[in-house]
Design a protein around this motif. Structure first.
Motif, PDB file in Angstrom:
ATOM      1  N   LEU A 204      30.695  45.470  31.523  1.00  0.00           N
ATOM      2  CA  LEU A 204      31.483  46.228  30.558  1.00  0.00           C
ATOM      3  C   LEU A 204      32.711  46.773  31.262  1.00  0.00           C
ATOM      4  O   LEU A 204      32.607  47.370  32.338  1.00  0.00           O
ATOM      5  CB  LEU A 204      30.649  47.387  29.981  1.00  0.00           C
ATOM      6  CG  LEU A 204      31.303  48.181  28.869  1.00  0.00           C
ATOM      7  CD1 LEU A 204      31.424  47.336  27.591  1.00  0.00           C
ATOM      8  CD2 LEU A 204      30.494  49.448  28.574  1.00  0.00           C
ATOM      9  N   LEU A 205      33.865  46.548  30.654  1.00  0.00           N
ATOM     10  CA  LEU A 205      35.141  47.002  31.209  1.00  0.00           C
ATOM     11  C   LEU A 205      35.858  47.890  30.204  1.00  0.00           C
ATOM     12  O   LEU A 205      35.637  47.774  28.991  1.00  0.00           O
ATOM     13  CB  LEU A 205      36.041  45.797  31.516  1.00  0.00           C
ATOM     14  CG  LEU A 205      35.519  44.785  32.521  1.00  0.00           C
ATOM     15  CD1 LEU A 205      36.202  43.446  32.349  1.00  0.00           C
ATOM     16  CD2 LEU A 205      35.704  45.315  33.917  1.00  0.00           C
ATOM     17  N   SER A 206      36.739  48.723  30.714  1.00  0.00           N
ATOM     18  CA  SER A 206      37.596  49.488  29.811  1.00  0.00           C
ATOM     19  C   SER A 206      38.590  48.525  29.169  1.00  0.00           C
ATOM     20  O   SER A 206      38.919  47.471  29.725  1.00  0.00           O
ATOM     21  CB  SER A 206      38.333  50.603  30.564  1.00  0.00           C
ATOM     22  OG  SER A 206      39.145  50.063  31.587  1.00  0.00           O
ATOM     23  N   TYR A 207      39.043  48.891  28.002  1.00  0.00           N
ATOM     24  CA  TYR A 207      39.994  48.063  27.262  1.00  0.00           C
ATOM     25  C   TYR A 207      41.411  48.464  27.645  1.00  0.00           C
ATOM     26  O   TYR A 207      41.749  49.647  27.688  1.00  0.00           O
ATOM     27  CB  TYR A 207      39.782  48.260  25.758  1.00  0.00           C
ATOM     28  CG  TYR A 207      40.797  47.538  24.902  1.00  0.00           C
ATOM     29  CD1 TYR A 207      40.665  46.187  24.641  1.00  0.00           C
ATOM     30  CD2 TYR A 207      41.893  48.214  24.369  1.00  0.00           C
ATOM     31  CE1 TYR A 207      41.590  45.517  23.853  1.00  0.00           C
ATOM     32  CE2 TYR A 207      42.823  47.558  23.580  1.00  0.00           C
ATOM     33  CZ  TYR A 207      42.665  46.207  23.332  1.00  0.00           C
ATOM     34  OH  TYR A 207      43.588  45.553  22.562  1.00  0.00           O
ATOM     35  N   VAL A 208      42.238  47.487  27.949  1.00  0.00           N
ATOM     36  CA  VAL A 208      43.653  47.716  28.204  1.00  0.00           C
ATOM     37  C   VAL A 208      44.414  46.970  27.109  1.00  0.00           C
ATOM     38  O   VAL A 208      44.259  45.751  26.962  1.00  0.00           O
ATOM     39  CB  VAL A 208      44.082  47.201  29.600  1.00  0.00           C
ATOM     40  CG1 VAL A 208      45.579  47.332  29.781  1.00  0.00           C
ATOM     41  CG2 VAL A 208      43.335  47.952  30.697  1.00  0.00           C
ATOM     42  N   ALA A 209      45.189  47.702  26.342  1.00  0.00           N
ATOM     43  CA  ALA A 209      45.933  47.095  25.232  1.00  0.00           C
ATOM     44  C   ALA A 209      46.896  46.037  25.758  1.00  0.00           C
ATOM     45  O   ALA A 209      47.483  46.190  26.828  1.00  0.00           O
ATOM     46  CB  ALA A 209      46.691  48.167  24.461  1.00  0.00           C
ATOM     47  N   GLY A 210      47.035  44.995  25.015  1.00  0.00           N
ATOM     48  CA  GLY A 210      47.946  43.923  25.393  1.00  0.00           C
ATOM     49  C   GLY A 210      47.540  42.641  24.712  1.00  0.00           C
ATOM     50  O   GLY A 210      46.761  42.642  23.758  1.00  0.00           O
ATOM     51  N   LYS A 211      48.049  41.550  25.211  1.00  0.00           N
ATOM     52  CA  LYS A 211      47.754  40.256  24.626  1.00  0.00           C
ATOM     53  C   LYS A 211      47.494  39.273  25.751  1.00  0.00           C
ATOM     54  O   LYS A 211      48.156  39.311  26.785  1.00  0.00           O
ATOM     55  CB  LYS A 211      48.943  39.797  23.774  1.00  0.00           C
ATOM     56  CG  LYS A 211      48.663  38.589  22.956  1.00  0.00           C
ATOM     57  CD  LYS A 211      49.749  38.356  21.923  1.00  0.00           C
ATOM     58  CE  LYS A 211      49.334  37.153  21.081  1.00  0.00           C
ATOM     59  NZ  LYS A 211      50.281  36.857  20.044  1.00  0.00           N
TER      60      LYS A 211
END
Length: 140
Positions: free
Chosen positions: A98-105
């Motif tokens: 499980l990883l933190s979410y980093v906004a982007g594409k």
């Protein structure tokens, strides 16, 4: 939730203390099976089932790398530990993290030359961040 959430064993969600309101599969990935998970507080996470060729030991390295990047105030996804304190969970022969979410594409293919230049610039910044890393030999 889309139907792909059924591919995630309930024991995995429980191992990370997740009680998701939304689970959406990311179909852009090329190596690992990836889902975006959102909980009741609208916090987003990235849940991954690692490709069988990738062992669980990669998570220890990822944790060290991302901790170093974060210490330099660089944006990076962070690895979460499971309720057991482990950096990953194994279920039915698959390794999950499980990883933190980093906004982007993300892209499976570089759309144009400008994207390639920007990717090269970001990669150079990543490499520069490790010029003073204390023990690069741990990654050999």
């Amino acid at each position: 939730m889309d139907a792909s959430h059924q591919l995630i064993p309930a024991s995995i969600l429980h191992a990370y203390g997740l009680n998701p309101t939304t689970i959406v599969r990311n179909t852009d990935g090329l190596i690992n099976q990836t889902w975006f998970v959102e909980n009741y507080s609208s916090t987003r996470f990235v849940l991954q089932r690692l490709h069988p060729a990738i062992g669980s030991q990669v998570n220890r390295k990822i944790d060290r790398i991302t901790q170093h990047l974060a210490s330099l105030n660089l944006c990076t996804p962070m690895l979460f530990t499971a309720n057991s304190g482990q950096d990953c969970v194994t279920c039915d022969g698959f390794v999950w993290r499980l990883l933190s979410y980093v906004a982007g594409k993300s892209f499976n293919k570089v759309p144009d030359l400008q994207y390639a230049r920007e990717a090269g610039s970001v990669l150079a910044s990543f490499h520069s961040a490790f010029l003073d890393y204390p023990d690069v030999s741990e990654f050999e």
